[in-house]
Enzyme design. Structure first.
Site, PDB file in Angstrom:
ATOM      1  CG  HIS A 172     -18.738  21.918 -33.471  1.00 40.00           C
ATOM      2  ND1 HIS A 172     -18.606  21.826 -34.834  1.00 40.00           N
ATOM      3  CD2 HIS A 172     -20.055  22.205 -33.250  1.00 40.00           C
ATOM      4  CE1 HIS A 172     -19.769  22.044 -35.415  1.00 40.00           C
ATOM      5  NE2 HIS A 172     -20.669  22.278 -34.476  1.00 40.00           N
ATOM      6  CG  ASP A 186     -17.886  22.381 -40.155  1.00 33.73           C
ATOM      7  OD1 ASP A 186     -17.640  23.014 -39.105  1.00 33.73           O
ATOM      8  OD2 ASP A 186     -17.553  22.770 -41.286  1.00 33.73           O
TER       9      ASP A 186
END
Length: 474
Positions: free
Chosen positions: A445, A449
């Site tokens: 992450h 995204d």
């Protein structure tokens, strides 16, 4: 007067030459290939104290490399002058001993990134007959298992290393006799009889002793009252005995896998997203063309090639999934190397399909079949597992319904496949039984995204549910 001075200088230069040549003789012993190629006339010139060259020009005498003290000129000048006068001879004697009949089996080169390994097991025993290139031992490294092969046909005389030893490339493991002479099988001698047993055998048997006289009966003493046994408190843990436990050292491959996976958890910001795929059309395509596919390409048509093609399409639509963080930069890869996680009895290995974007279904299936066989046989090379930009893990072959796979560093994402289960689904307003599979995408992450991750997994779903999209590129 001047001629006398020149003679004394020439004589002193000649003695210096003799001393210097003695020093170089020790160097010649260290390099016999060089010393043995020196011409006799050249040696005579050096050994002559009053050579004409030395007498006429003392400065020139200092330039003769064998007539100068070793520390009076740079070694590169010595080596350069050696090349003009000597025929340098390079040689090596790998795998051989001095006797000629005995040869040494040594640890081979294991790869640029592997400096040592553990001698896991011997495949042969002393006295066994072996052929050329026949494996006699296995070396376990952080990544692969490497065989130690016999350099010659013969009989194993002895092993000079033990199982569990840490060995490096070139380490001697066994000695092999090409003729088989001097190889004997050691048999433990029978245990000699002890002195007591021999004494008992020599002593004649004596008559039995007379029975003891009868004694008057006496009443046995009364037993003392039993004390109540102290029961363990309820809070004391009842641990199993130690003899029911086994302690086994971890293999190098298992330690390497454990380290990499823990580093992945400590480094990446792991997040997993899920989706559900209807496998009806891909399974129908497989059942209709599997016989023709096998006949033409010589390999079975599986489901993995469809997911590899779907992953390639998804990575092309979302290049960030194929990228990786390097310090403060992002490296975008313009190639797609798909790693396939394969579970073996010795541990998890991840061979790589190179340039998967250039392959068709048949080429992918052939590559997967070859890599899977090598993984199970333990014959994968370092190059076949190096690199990789994206990983696919198929836990469905073991019956896994759902999981959260861990990223394989230095990649940024991994796709998890799972088992196919018939489930009631609404299709066209009707409830029908459909073969469904959960798919999971674990991603870093920090770089990716949720939007890109969901779009990628959605592309996997669309291509698997309708493979015709690959033909139309939609």
């Amino acid at each position: 007067m001047m001629w006398a001075v020149l003679r004394r200088k020439a004589a002193s230069a000649g003695s210096s030459n003799l001393v210097s040549y003695g020093k170089m003789q020790s160097l010649g012993k260290a390099r016999p290939a060089l010393a043995g190629s020196m011409s006799q006339s050249y040696a005579d010139t050096i050994l002559t104290p009053e050579a004409p060259t030395l007498g006429r020009n003392p400065k020139l005498a200092r330039q003769i490399h064998l007539g100068v003290p070793v520390n009076s000129m740079p070694i590169r000048n010595v080596v350069s002058s050696l090349k003009s006068d000597f025929s340098t001879q390079m040689w090596s004697r790998s795998f051989s001993s001095d006797s000629g009949d005995l040869v040494d089996a040594v640890v081979p080169f294991m790869g640029e990134s592997i400096s040592d390994g553990t001698l896991a097991t011997f495949l042969k025993k002393p006295g066994d007959r072996v052929e050329v290139d026949e494996p006699i031992a296995q070396i376990e490294t952080d990544k692969v298992t490497i065989d130690v092969a016999s350099p010659e046909a013969g009989v194993i005389q002895e092993f000079v290393a033990k199982e569990g030893d840490t060995v490096e490339p070139g380490t001697k493991v066994a000695i092999i006799s090409k003729s088989g002479e001097g190889v004997t099988t050691h048999v433990a001698p029978s245990e000699p009889p002890t002195q007591d047993a021999a004494a008992k055998a020599e002593k004649p048997s004596s008559p039995p002793p007379p029975p003891p006289p009868p004694q008057p009966e006496t009443q046995p003493p009364k037993a003392a009252p039993k004390q109540p046994s102290s029961k363990p408190s309820a809070t004391e843990p009842q641990l199993p005995p130690k003899d029911r436990e086994r302690r086994v050292p971890m293999t190098r491959l298992r330690k390497r896998v454990a380290t990499r996976l823990k580093d992945s958890q400590n480094t990446f910001a792991l997040l997993t997203t899920f989706n559900e795929v209807d496998m009806t059309n891909l399974m129908k395509l497989r059942s209709e063309y599997k016989d023709a596919f096998l006949e033409k390409h010589g390999v079975k048509l599986g489901l993995m090639s469809g997911f590899v093609k779907a992953a390639v399409s998804g990575l092309q639509n979302q290049p960030i999934i194929n990228a990786v963080i390097d310090g403060d930069d992002i490296i975008y890869r313009d190639y797609i190397d798909i790693s396939i996680a394969v579970g073996t009895p010795k541990g998890l290995v991840v061979p790589v399909i190179r340039d998967a974007e250039k392959m068709n279904f048949a080429e992918i299936e052939k590559t997967i079949n070859t890599l899977a066989k090598k993984a199970n046989n333990g014959s994968l090379s370092i190059d076949e597992m190096a690199g990789g930009s994206f990983t696919i893990s198929n836990g469905g072959v073991y019956g896994s319904l759902l999981s959260t796979p861990i990223i394989n560093p230095p990649q940024s994402a991994i796709l998890g496949m799972h088992s196919i289960v018939n489930k009631p689904m609404v299709v066209g307003g009707e409830i029908k039984a459909r073969p469904m599979m959960y798919v999971a995408l674990t991603y870093d992450h920090r770089l990716i995204d949720g939007r890109e991750a969901v779009f990628f997994l959605r592309r996997i779903k669309d291509v698997v549910e309708d493979p015709r999209r690959l033909l139309l590129d939609i």
